[in-house]
Design a protein around this motif. Structure first.
Motif, PDB file in Angstrom:
ATOM      1  N   SER A 251      36.788 -55.159  31.841  1.00 35.68           N
ATOM      2  CA  SER A 251      37.071 -53.887  32.492  1.00 35.68           C
ATOM      3  C   SER A 251      37.815 -54.115  33.795  1.00 35.68           C
ATOM      4  N   MET A 252      38.550 -53.104  34.227  1.00 32.84           N
ATOM      5  CA  MET A 252      39.246 -53.181  35.517  1.00 32.84           C
ATOM      6  C   MET A 252      39.317 -51.798  36.149  1.00 32.84           C
ATOM      7  N   VAL A 253      39.500 -51.787  37.468  1.00 37.00           N
ATOM      8  CA  VAL A 253      39.618 -50.549  38.242  1.00 37.00           C
ATOM      9  C   VAL A 253      40.802 -50.681  39.195  1.00 37.00           C
ATOM     10  N   THR A 254      41.660 -49.667  39.215  1.00 39.20           N
ATOM     11  CA  THR A 254      42.843 -49.688  40.075  1.00 39.20           C
ATOM     12  C   THR A 254      42.487 -49.287  41.514  1.00 39.20           C
ATOM     13  N   ARG A 255      43.447 -49.388  42.369  1.00 31.98           N
ATOM     14  CA  ARG A 255      43.326 -48.785  43.708  1.00 31.98           C
ATOM     15  C   ARG A 255      43.295 -47.269  43.558  1.00 31.98           C
ATOM     16  N   PRO A 256      42.870 -46.533  44.594  1.00 29.72           N
ATOM     17  CA  PRO A 256      42.922 -45.066  44.518  1.00 29.72           C
ATOM     18  C   PRO A 256      44.361 -44.575  44.328  1.00 29.72           C
ATOM     19  N   THR A 328      48.263 -51.553  41.529  1.00 27.34           N
ATOM     20  CA  THR A 328      47.357 -52.606  41.991  1.00 27.34           C
ATOM     21  C   THR A 328      45.970 -52.451  41.380  1.00 27.34           C
ATOM     22  N   VAL A 329      45.428 -53.574  40.930  1.00 25.54           N
ATOM     23  CA  VAL A 329      44.054 -53.613  40.417  1.00 25.54           C
ATOM     24  C   VAL A 329      43.152 -54.139  41.531  1.00 25.54           C
ATOM     25  N   ASP A 330      42.180 -53.323  41.928  1.00 30.80           N
ATOM     26  CA  ASP A 330      41.267 -53.730  43.001  1.00 30.80           C
ATOM     27  C   ASP A 330      40.054 -54.492  42.499  1.00 30.80           C
ATOM     28  N   TYR A 331      39.592 -54.176  41.286  1.00 32.08           N
ATOM     29  CA  TYR A 331      38.387 -54.811  40.750  1.00 32.08           C
ATOM     30  C   TYR A 331      38.559 -55.093  39.263  1.00 32.08           C
TER      31      TYR A 331
END
Length: 425
Positions: A251-256, A328-331
């Motif tokens: 899984s991944m999470v982007t910047r806002p 950008t991917v933050d996490y």
């Protein structure tokens, strides 16, 4: 990173202790089991956790709380067990979803109601969704509807792959670790002891008691409930050997995203989504307008951090929302999902002569059902009778697998086949 300050626990076991009931695992299931044992049965359990609280499946997921359990659809319940049993199972799962909703209402966990969108990633998948929609509406009485690609785009999201979608009104997105920590606080308020850093390294049973050896001491218990999900170690107990197939989810999470970026991508809703691939993507817009997406890719844990698995998620996001290519991917993270060999969970006492119980095998649908599983596991441990025990998920133990040592080889071959099938026009 976004869950806030963790609540207190009871730290590692430091001496030999006695406990009436031990629950192994401090995820959703383990904490819910301990909480319901205390609240509804007056039993103050001791929870043993190998790592930190909510270390495994509970904190490594997409936070999608669905009115579901296991990997099978309701039409498959009918095919496997017949209509009457399928209806009884549906009532149980629906009751479980209500149990979970009541827990969510007690915890500040960034809840995002609005249901679930099951998105046809190819036009050929629309007929499948239409059949499931009819079964859910006509047989089980759910508020579900089909959306065309245009309706989906206008009302919810402009997923460029989508040929349409099935919308279920029942579904809540949550921050999983915030919810788990809420369970932890409530359980400890009821007198539950939660010992972190206390892996069970040896399990023996004699004279009606279980002896669970940890690095800091041995815990003696009358009964043991196992709630270790995809992190169930081979060798923990013979009755658990090869009963679940741990499957990796990345899984991944982007910047806002800015308001302009949201508009360009066509992201109009925070309703969570899954697509119709066998190796499905699950994705949603989080409360702070970050985009989260996950899928299945890696087979071995040693391979999980390879860049190609993260790239698969980036490419999937870009196919669905081209304007987000390169964002950008933050996490990013990965973790094990507990999949049973027949695709349905079990909350079972595998041997009626032994006080060993488990709740395992959610197949990626444990965010909500784990709470009901914990409640039922508590009832089993407390010896409560009831008609629910004749349902398939309670009546039998998890099936084993005759070719367990070779499962990873078979999984690699299946993944190649699924990928070809999923991406066919």
């Amino acid at each position: 990173a976004t869950a806030g300050e963790p609540p207190a626990d009871d730290g590692p076991v430091t001496a030999d202790i006695d406990a009436d009931v031990v629950v192994i695992g401090s995820g959703f299931t383990g904490l819910a089991t301990a909480l319901f044992l205390a609240r509804e049965h007056g039993i103050k359990a001791t929870v043993l956790e190998a790592n930190r609280a909510a270390w495994g499946c509970t904190s490594r997921n997409g936070g999608q709380g669905q009115n579901a359990s296991g990997r099978l659809y309701r039409s498959q319940w009918i095919a496997r067990w017949g209509l009457e049993t399928a209806k009884r199972l549906d009532r149980e799962i629906r009751e479980g979803f209500e149990t979970w909703k009541a827990m969510v209402a007690q915890v500040d966990c960034d809840a995002q109601p609005g249901g679930h969108l099951y998105i046809a990633h190819r036009p050929r998948r629309m007929s499948f969704l239409e059949r499931e929609c009819e079964v859910m509406r006509e047989v089980f009485g759910y508020d579900v509807r089909m959306l065309s690609a245009a309706e989906l785009r206008e009302q919810y999201v402009h997923d460029r792959e989508a040929a349409g979608a099935l919308h279920e009104s029942e579904g809540i997105g949550i921050h999983p670790l915030k919810l788990a920590w809420g369970y932890l606080r409530m359980a400890r308020d009821e007198g539950v002891k939660v010992h972190t850093g206390s892996p069970v390294i040896e399990w023996t049973s004699r004279d009606g008691s279980h002896y669970l050896r940890t690095p800091g001491g041995t815990v003696r218990a009358r009964a043991v409930g196992v709630a270790t999900g995809g992190y169930t170690a081979q060798g923990l107990h013979p009755m658990l050997e090869s009963r679940v197939m741990p499957i990796l989810s990345n899984s991944m999470v982007t910047r806002p995203l800015s308001r302009e970026e949201l508009a360009e991508a066509g992201l109009r809703s925070h309703v969570f989504m899954t697509d119709t691939r066998t190796l499905r993507f699950y994705y949603r817009l989080l409360p702070d307008d970050r985009m989260q997406i996950g899928s299945r890719s890696a087979v071995h844990g040693a391979d999980a951090t390879e860049p190609r698995h993260l790239q698969l998620l980036k490419d999937g996001l870009a196919r669905k929302f081209p304007s987000l290519r390169g964002v950008t991917v933050d996490y990013s993270w990965w973790g094990w999902v507990d999949v049973s060999h027949d695709m349905m969970p079990r909350i079972a006492q595998p041997d009626p002569t032994q006080t060993l119980f488990y709740a395992l095998g959610y197949g990626g649908n444990g965010v909500s059902f784990s709470t009901q599983a914990g409640r039922r596991l508590a009832e089993r441990i407390a010896g409560k009778a009831g008609p629910q025990w004749t349902l398939p998920i309670y009546q039998a133990q998890l099936p084993g697998h005759p070719l367990a040592p070779f499962r990873r080889l078979g999984q690699q071959m299946l993944y190649r086949w699924y990928q070809r099938q999923d991406e066919a026009p």
